[in-house]
Design an enzyme around this catalytic site. Structure first.
Site, mmCIF file in Angstrom:
data_model
loop_
_atom_site.group_PDB
_atom_site.id
_atom_site.type_symbol
_atom_site.label_atom_id
_atom_site.label_comp_id
_atom_site.label_asym_id
_atom_site.label_seq_id
_atom_site.Cartn_x
_atom_site.Cartn_y
_atom_site.Cartn_z
ATOM 1 N N GLU A 14 -23.135 -45.466 3.690
ATOM 2 C CA GLU A 14 -23.848 -44.203 3.815
ATOM 3 C C GLU A 14 -22.829 -43.103 3.653
ATOM 4 O O GLU A 14 -21.911 -42.982 4.454
ATOM 5 C CB GLU A 14 -24.427 -44.069 5.224
ATOM 6 C CG GLU A 14 -25.796 -44.596 5.425
ATOM 7 C CD GLU A 14 -26.225 -44.390 6.870
ATOM 8 O OE1 GLU A 14 -25.877 -43.352 7.479
ATOM 9 O OE2 GLU A 14 -26.875 -45.290 7.397
ATOM 10 N N ASP A 39 -26.590 -34.866 14.996
ATOM 11 C CA ASP A 39 -25.280 -35.475 15.180
ATOM 12 C C ASP A 39 -24.570 -35.014 16.436
ATOM 13 O O ASP A 39 -24.659 -33.857 16.840
ATOM 14 C CB ASP A 39 -24.390 -35.178 13.962
ATOM 15 C CG ASP A 39 -24.818 -35.983 12.751
ATOM 16 O OD1 ASP A 39 -24.857 -37.224 12.867
ATOM 17 O OD2 ASP A 39 -25.144 -35.380 11.711
ATOM 18 N N TYR A 93 -34.800 -47.321 8.969
ATOM 19 C CA TYR A 93 -33.653 -46.966 9.813
ATOM 20 C C TYR A 93 -34.151 -46.815 11.247
ATOM 21 O O TYR A 93 -34.910 -45.905 11.554
ATOM 22 C CB TYR A 93 -33.055 -45.652 9.312
ATOM 23 C CG TYR A 93 -31.707 -45.272 9.900
ATOM 24 C CD1 TYR A 93 -31.479 -45.251 11.279
ATOM 25 C CD2 TYR A 93 -30.650 -44.918 9.071
ATOM 26 C CE1 TYR A 93 -30.248 -44.903 11.803
ATOM 27 C CE2 TYR A 93 -29.407 -44.562 9.578
ATOM 28 C CZ TYR A 93 -29.216 -44.557 10.951
ATOM 29 O OH TYR A 93 -27.997 -44.200 11.463
#
Ligand SMILES: Cc1ncc(COP(=O)(O)O)c(C=O)c1O
Lengths: 397, 260
Positions: B43, B54, B166
């Site tokens: 990725e 994040d 995912y």
């Protein structure tokens, strides 16, 4: 709760708005939207909110005929006095509403972002009054320029968490609050302070702030027997503007949304010298909504700038982006200088020291009186005590 | 297609790095070394100024990369020269994709050898314009599901995703954690049959990677732990970690590791 995005109404304003968030946040937002929909129809909820707005926040606020300013500009100017709301700004209208929603959802903790500190203070007030653990994310740069508000929040029992990432201002405080919420949503409500971000915040915050416009409509009708020709409000994310505009959207009233012109249009690749997302921005996604944002050609968000910390934001609420595009709302700008002129003029002429944010609306009205018509309401979204040091520094630089 | 094919040889190790950290020049070599060490899919993150999904490790990497000159043009140049030892997947925020234009972005992915896209702030409900562009250019658009995704929605996301699904291992943002939660195991078990599942967010050790494979995942995704080693310049330890993880997941599935 098992709600789907399709079920929630009012997600988009034309192509603007939406729910552009990480999957973990989708469910908390949908649950909030559903809870809010239910409360909208609850008489008990409205009774409780009304009671707090009246007896705690001090509503209704006056619609004051500004005699001296009117003489100066040769037309009738009324001021909607949100500076008189408890806490010193319109922000409490929204935090009380969301605080009650959070209570009913069983949340025990509030988190919020703040730039100028006004929304942080309004959240701290509600945290203390309604009994929440409260944590406020605030950029390091803003903590430095709004020390008094930091202390006010702490006095009321809120913890102020410095944000050191990115540009260390409002947008980064929102990022940090969203990150916090992604792991704490079960017991925490994210109390967003403006009519921006992901669904349901733009419509929920607008609704809670619409009390400004509802009152103003009644008050101007009583005082003048008619609606105004125009309404002027400053725009950071758009909550005081949408709050006063919303009840007038269907009327023949010119709605003037004044953004921070800052130091002007000149931008480098990295820094926008203003906070004028409607004026200089382009379509993009920030904090969960498609709206107008200040960005570089690659889509990196630019650091905004304004002498007023509360307008120092590189985005704007999606409903305003939509209303500006349809032509219903007229986006305008006042730069730092114009705002400072408005700040001084209102202090001197009326004995009212406005917030630097609100001073943008006043400065604009003073520099473009012909755009106002014969009868105007200016939304004085807050009071200026918090800004005295900033103005003194500005005058000396 | 390349991604689905890779999943026919599961268990897989997927490694996230932030393109341009520490410099755009360093990235292609890192990609090759990670592939040699055992990464099955890489990725390649495109750094964004406001990465809301994040944690601190990847935020810092993004800031370093942007300061080092990474942008979307450079990103595709880097991807083009990184080689095709393993499939590459784009990971980045929607505004970066939107700003370039959806069709152009998907085409640039295809042209630079990127097989799929992960856009963490783009739920399927908002994704149909990008999905159309991805279909036009033969790029997989990979969606995410989280422990708090309810059953009906999980079914919808499983149907919408392409390449793989995912699975976000935990509430919250990216960043190294020390355990694997029951929530994660439950989520893996809830995914409908036949959908390739990769688990990421918080996986930093070979034991955790093995754990999610044993719980039924087809791939483990490691990000912050690798980004952290890159930040410290400890590339040999990075290669060691990737090797160890690869071995651990192969053992977990009862397979001998294939390391070349
Ligand atoms: C007094 C005052 N007015 C206006 C604003 C701008 O916010 P909004 O556009 O949401 O009204 C702020 C924000 O901090 C404020 O404190």
């Amino acid at each position: 709760m098992n709600c789907q995005i399709e079920n929630a109404a009012g997600i988009k304003f034309g192509r603007y708005g939406g729910l552009f968030v990480p999957e973990t946040l989708v469910q908390p937002l949908l649950e909030l939207a559903e809870a809010y929909e239910q409360m909208k129809n609850s008489d008990e909820f409205h009774r409780e909110l009304k009671n707090l707005l009246k007896n705690f926040a001090g509503r209704p606020t006056p619609l004051y005929y500004a005699r001296n300013l009117s003489l100066e500009l040769g037309r009738k100017i009324y001021l909607k006095r949100e500076d008189l709301v408890h806490g010193g700004a319109h922000k409490l209208n929204n935090t009380l509403g969301q605080g009650l929603v959070a209570k009913r959802m069983g949340k025990t903790r509030l988190i919020a972002e703040t730039g100028a500190g006004q929304h942080g203070v309004a959240t701290a007030i509600v945290g203390a009054n309604l009994g929440f653990e409260t944590q406020i994310y605030m950029g390091e740069v803003d903590i430095e320029r709004q020390k008094m508000n930091v202390y006010r929040m702490e006095l009321m029992g809120a913890e102020v968490i410095p944000v050191r990432s990115g540009s260390r201002t409002l947008k980064d405080a929102i990022n940090e609050a969203m990150r916090d919420w992604a792991s704490t949503f079960e017991h925490t409500h994210y109390l967003l302070g403006t009519a921006a971000g992901a669904h349901p915040f733009p419509s929920m915050v607008r609704d809670f702030q619409s009390v400004i416009g509802d009152e103003a409509r009644r008050q101007i009708s009583e005082a003048e027997g008619r609606l105004p020709d125009s309404i002027v409000a400053c725009v950071g994310g758009g909550s005081n503007a949408m709050g006063i505009f919303a009840p007038f959207l269907k009327d023949d009233v010119r709605l003037l949304a004044v953004e921070a012109g800052g130091r002007g249009p000149g931008k480098t690749d990295k820094i926008a010298d203003n906070g004028a997302s409607l004026g200089y921005g382009t379509d993009g996604v920030l904090h969960g909504a498609l709206t107008k944002i200040l960005q570089d050609p690659y889509g990196q968000i630019l650091e905004s700038y304004s002498v007023a910390a509360g307008l120092d934001y590189p985005g704007v609420g999606p409903e305003l982006a939509y209303l500006a595009e349809t032509g219903r709302v007229h986006p305008r700008m006042a730069d730092d200088k114009t705002a400072i002129r408005g700040f001084r003029a209102l202090s001197r002429l009326e004995g009212i020291i406005p917030a630097l944010e609100s001073a943008h609306a006043i400065g604009y009205a003073m520099s473009e009186p012909d755009a106002l018509g014969e009868l105007t309401i200016i939304n004085v979204s807050g009071r200026g005590d918090k800004d005295l040091a900033t103005v003194m520094d500005y005058e000396n630089s | 297609m390349r991604i689905l094919e890779a999943f026919s040889h599961s268990p897989l190790l997927i490694v996230y790095i932030c393109s341009g950290d520490p410099s755009p020049k360093a990235t292609p070599d890192l990609v090759r070394r990670l592939a040699r060490a055992g990464a099955d899919i890489i990725e390649l993150g495109l750094p964004h100024s406001d990465p809301i999904a994040d944690g601190p490790t990847i935020q810092a990497a993004a800031q370093r990369a942007i300061a080092a000159g990474m942008n979307t043009d450079v990103y595709f140049d880097v991807a083009s020269v990184a080689g095709d030892a393993v499939p590459l997947v784009f990971m980045g925020y929607y505004n970066m994709v939107y700003a370039r234009g959806l069709d152009r972005f998907a085409k640039d992915c295809k042209d630079s050898g990127i097989s799929g896209m992960i856009v963490p702030d783009l739920p399927p409900e908002e994704a149909s314009p990008l999905k159309d562009a991805c279909v036009r250019h033969g790029v997989d658009l990979i969606f995410l599901a989280a422990p708090n995704t309810p059953p009906a929605r999980l079914k919808m996301i499983s149907e919408e995703t392409s390449g793989f699904l995912y699975l976000v291992a935990r509430k919250g943002v990216t960043g190294a954690r020390s355990d694997v939660l029951q929530d994660t195991r439950d989520l893996i078990a809830r995914v409908p049959e036949g959908v390739p599942k990769a688990v990421g967010f918080g996986i930093s050790t070979p034991e955790q990677a093995a754990d999610v494979i044993r719980a039924g995942a087809d791939a483990a995704i490691v990000g912050s732990a690798c980004v952290d080693l890159i930040a410290k310049g400890e590339i040999e330890r990075l290669e060691r970690l990737v090797k160890d993880m690869k071995e651990a997941i192969a053992r977990a599935k009862g397979k001998a590791p294939i390391v070349c």
